[in-house]
Design an enzyme around this catalytic site. Structure first.
Site, mmCIF file in Angstrom:
data_model
loop_
_atom_site.group_PDB
_atom_site.id
_atom_site.type_symbol
_atom_site.label_atom_id
_atom_site.label_comp_id
_atom_site.label_asym_id
_atom_site.label_seq_id
_atom_site.Cartn_x
_atom_site.Cartn_y
_atom_site.Cartn_z
ATOM 1 N N ASP A 266 -1.305 -1.618 13.044
ATOM 2 C CA ASP A 266 -0.257 -2.637 13.113
ATOM 3 C C ASP A 266 -0.422 -3.722 12.068
ATOM 4 O O ASP A 266 0.427 -4.598 11.928
ATOM 5 C CB ASP A 266 -0.167 -3.246 14.511
ATOM 6 C CG ASP A 266 -1.443 -3.975 14.912
ATOM 7 O OD1 ASP A 266 -2.276 -4.258 14.031
ATOM 8 O OD2 ASP A 266 -1.610 -4.257 16.111
ATOM 9 N N CYS B 164 1.112 -3.630 -28.525
ATOM 10 C CA CYS B 164 1.263 -5.062 -28.261
ATOM 11 C C CYS B 164 0.587 -5.424 -26.938
ATOM 12 O O CYS B 164 -0.173 -6.389 -26.854
ATOM 13 C CB CYS B 164 2.739 -5.436 -28.202
ATOM 14 S SG CYS B 164 3.662 -5.134 -29.726
ATOM 15 N N ASP C 26 -3.875 4.395 14.615
ATOM 16 C CA ASP C 26 -4.023 3.633 15.854
ATOM 17 C C ASP C 26 -2.979 4.147 16.845
ATOM 18 O O ASP C 26 -1.880 4.543 16.455
ATOM 19 C CB ASP C 26 -3.800 2.147 15.557
ATOM 20 C CG ASP C 26 -4.049 1.297 16.783
ATOM 21 O OD1 ASP C 26 -4.992 1.585 17.529
ATOM 22 O OD2 ASP C 26 -3.264 0.362 17.006
ATOM 23 N N CYS D 77 5.679 -2.648 -28.297
ATOM 24 C CA CYS D 77 5.162 -1.307 -28.014
ATOM 25 C C CYS D 77 3.861 -1.413 -27.237
ATOM 26 O O CYS D 77 3.386 -2.506 -26.919
ATOM 27 C CB CYS D 77 4.941 -0.526 -29.312
ATOM 28 S SG CYS D 77 3.571 -1.166 -30.317
ATOM 29 N N ASP E 276 -5.993 -4.694 13.143
ATOM 30 C CA ASP E 276 -6.748 -3.579 12.585
ATOM 31 C C ASP E 276 -7.259 -3.850 11.176
ATOM 32 O O ASP E 276 -7.491 -2.916 10.412
ATOM 33 C CB ASP E 276 -5.862 -2.323 12.570
ATOM 34 C CG ASP E 276 -5.414 -1.920 13.956
ATOM 35 O OD1 ASP E 276 -6.246 -1.977 14.876
ATOM 36 O OD2 ASP E 276 -4.238 -1.564 14.122
#
Length: 754
Positions: free
Chosen positions: A650, A17, A458, A14, A654
């Site tokens: 890209d 845990c 861009d 659960c 960048d």
């Protein structure tokens, strides 16, 4: 120096845990960050290698009830050993449940069906007493039920005792504590009722008869354990379904490859293929590795990795990606990336890491889970006291009257639903994104995308195609054919644009014009239509020149044939077909303001912006690569408070801008995915996928909020119902078991996302 390891964790039941493991890690010297995922039983730990080692990270589990092992970086996509263990565990759990179900059914029939209790008891007691009394018959039945319930309580339910003991030993309390405590209280009380006549030595008095008419709660113990076991089986299956998308990605890689080594073709396990091997792929087979085509041509279906529906023509010199499907022709490849370095392996790892992360929205659930069990135990104690001291007896003993609501409170509470609310939705959502060609790196990023308000894009390769095309031409067809013959020898983007224009205009003949660009027919028709030039030479900064069919030809922005100007070309980088509609949808449907940044001159930048619907005031032109991050910062400063700014580029040039944005979105092709460049990767290189990512983010966050709501409202409704005595313990156990399944199934609805 930092290092991150991934762990396969066994034994979590659960949310408590997972929280307990994280708590112990945070107390461990050298640990920088930790995230444990209950949904797929994994963990990710980042630590300082100067202060701790991998062994130190594993040593944490010495004091816990869980076991863990490191998942190697070069682990196979499909871990057969781990799958076998999971299958064996599933079979064991199923067998335990079936045993518990059969015994519980018998106990229920004996204890609950009208007349069965006394009928069975009378028959059993008559074996020892000639004329058994009412109490003796009841005692015989209770002994039978006790004999049947012990294997259920301490055999089938042993996992709850083990988990509870280990949890308490490590200083926390999990769901196992609730189940073990609730069933044990009911069992001990039933034991007391059963043997009270023996302890009193009284088999005939009205008081003994009254006590035994109250009847023990052995069927309650058995039903509780059986329902919880059923819930765990259903939960495990549902959790497995949440990981179906990543499983389908893993299964894309074929188990073997046909390798040509020294002229001998052999079929090898994929793990035995090395970089540089010559790999043969027949029609209908999947690419076993990332490679470059050295011989042959074929259409390759890449939809399973990129979501792209149409097959892509691959011929000599083209790269292919492992896991994609070869459809029509035979190919010979040179292996470039294998094993953990392959694109498929990196995608799977990226999705797994993302699925193992946490969204900020989960913090509330984690805080609640940390105090959940102690609060429930306190509420159960209060419930018992209220029923015992303040509610008049309804004819049964006060102990019985107070005990059942208290047990119901204990067993109806469900911390699992809270723990599964976020990770299951993340697993399904991110897996679905991977199927659609969208990689979202972690849960925090997914939550940020949901709040997108500004998108800085861009220009080249993002808004535009990234490849120039001829927009106007004054060169006559024959001169254009000669120019194309020269340009076909050049690798310059403008040269390819000239050849493509000559082919589409009909200057190279009807066969070339009719063929689909990139197809085998196109390549053959082009080769036969273009004359072979002589003395080809590239003039740096100007163009190319050579002799074609006896004519001296020069091609630049103008074309000259035998020294005479034959006309000129105008080039442009056209917007992608989906750019304008994407920017419109972002603005009109989601209120996202789009900006464009480019190193181009203002005039060409404004022309593109006008075509795609970006206002001139939102265009940044003449910007150097390192200055793009500054423009992103400017946009962030003007974005509405609470809104998120994304940069879309890209993913290679960048990097500063991607890092400066709240969300970095990297455009990529299906065979060259910039997995490390952005926090979101659009594998199909389509700008429209930014809208898909936004919609997927909103859909996933909506599921997370629904799950958290249902998990909280379930506990808020069921716990009071149990406390006031409306909900019987057995029904409470069933409700607790099914609550987790409900949350997981709600997450699975994300698989229908389109």
């Amino acid at each position: 120096m930092q290092s991150t390891i991934r762990l396969a964790i066994d034994g979590m039941h659960c949310a408590n845990c997972a929280a307990n493991i994280e708590k112990h890690y945070r107390k461990t010297p050298g640990v920088i960050d930790v995230a444990v995922n209950l949904a797929n039983n994994t963990g990710q730990v980042t630590f300082d290698t100067d202060e701790a080692s991998v062994d130190d990270m594993l040593r944490v589990f010495d004091d816990l009830s869980f076991t863990a092992e490191v998942i190697p970086d070069d682990a196979p996509l499909v871990d057969e050993e781990r799958r076998a263990k999971e299958a064996a565990r599933a079979r064991h759990d199923r067998n335990v449940f079936i045993t518990s179900l059969v015994l519980t059914a018998v106990i229920f029939c004996v204890g609950m069906l009208p007349g069965a209790h006394m009928g069975v008891g009378g028959a059993l007691a008559s074996l020892f007493v000639s004329d058994p009394s009412h109490v003796q018959a009841m005692f015989a039945t209770n002994i039978l039920m006790l004999a049947l319930v012990i294997p259920v309580q301490f055999g089938c339910g042993a996992r709850f005792y083990k988990g509870a003991f280990a949890s308490l030993k490590s200083g926390s309390a999990n769901m196992d504590v609730l189940v073990a405590l609730g069933t044990t209280i009911a069992f001990l009380f039933s034991l007391w009722i059963t043997f009270l006549p023996v302890m009193r030595g009284d088999w005939t008095s009205h008081e003994s008869i009254a006590i035994n008419n109250g009847m023990p709660y052995f069927e309650t113990c058995a039903m509780l354990i059986t329902f919880v076991l059923l819930g765990k089986i259903l939960e495990t299956r549902a959790k497995g379904a949440t990981n179906q998308a990543i499983e389908s990605l893993m299964n894309l890689a074929p188990p073997t490859a046909r390798v040509d080594r020294g002229g001998t073709v052999m079929e090898l396990p994929l793990s035995a293929v090395v970089v540089g091997d010559v790999v043969l792929v027949r029609p209908g087979e999947k690419m076993p590795v990332d490679g470059i085509v050295t011989s042959g041509a074929s259409e390759v279906d890449e939809s399973m990795l990129t979501g792209e529906a149409l097959p892509v023509m691959k011929r000599e010199g083209d790269e292919v990606t492992g896991g994609t499907l070869n459809t029509t022709g035979s190919l010979q490849l040179k292996a470039l990336r294998v094993g953990a370095d392959s694109t498929l392996a990196r995608i799977v790892r990226a999705v797994e890491d993302a699925q193992g992360s946490k969204a900020p929205v989960q913090r509330m659930a984690d805080k609640i889970a940390a105090v959940f069990v102690p609060v429930i135990l306190a509420l159960a104690a209060i419930t018992f006291c209220v029923w015992f001291f303040f509610v008049p007896s309804d004819g049964t003993s006060l102990w019985q009257q107070a005990l059942l609501p208290a047990i119901a409170v204990i067993v109806v509470a469900c911390p699992c639903a809270l723990g599964l609310a976020t990770p299951t939705a993340l697993m399904v959502g991110m897996g679905k994104g991977a199927q659609l060609g969208i990689l979202i790196k972690d849960g925090e990023v997914l939550e940020r995308v949901c709040k997108l308000k500004s998108a800085v894009m861009d220009k080249t390769g993002t808004i535009t195609r990234g490849t120039p095309v001829v927009t106007s031409c004054t060169v006559p067809p024959n001169a254009l054919r000669l120019a194309a013959a020269l340009e076909a020898r050049s690798e310059h983007p403008l040269a390819r644009a000239v050849v493509a224009y000559a082919a589409s205009s009909g200057a190279l003949g009807e066969a070339v014009q009719a063929a689909e660009e990139g197809s085998e027919e196109y390549a053959r028709a082009l080769a036969s239509a273009l004359p072979e030039p002589e003395g080809f030479e590239a003039v740096v900064g100007s163009g190319v020149e050579g002799v074609v069919e006896g004519h001296e030809v020069f091609v630049g922005s103008h074309v000259r044939v035998d020294g005479v100007d034959a006309g000129s070309f105008t080039f442009a980088d056209e917007p992608k077909p989906d750019a304008r509609e994407t920017i419109r949808v972002l603005k009109d449907e989601y209120g996202v303001t789009s900006y464009m940044v480019t190193g181009d001159a203002q005039a060409s930048a404004l022309a593109v912006a006008e075509e795609v619907g970006i206002p001139a005031a939102h265009v940044f032109s003449g910007v150097l690569p390192l200055e793009k991050a500054e423009r992103v910062a400017e946009v962030k400063a003007h974005t509405t408070e609470g809104g998120v700014t994304a940069f879309v580029g890209d993913g290679i040039n960048d990097a500063p801008a991607l890092a400066a944005a709240d969300v970095g979105v990297a455009m990529a092709s299906g065979t060259d995915v910039a997995l490390d460049a952005g926090s979101v990767v659009l594998m199909r290189n389509r700008l429209s996928d930014l809208v898909v990512a936004l919609r997927l983010s909103k859909a996933t966050m909506r599921k997370i909020r629904q799950n958290l709501f249902w998990a909280l409202i379930y506990n808020c409704i069921m716990i009071p119902l149990a406390a006031v005595g409306i909900l019987a313990p057995a029904l409470a156990g069933a409700a607790m078991a099914l609550s987790s399944v409900t949350v997981v199934c709600n997450s699975l609805l994300l698989k229908r996302f389109r």
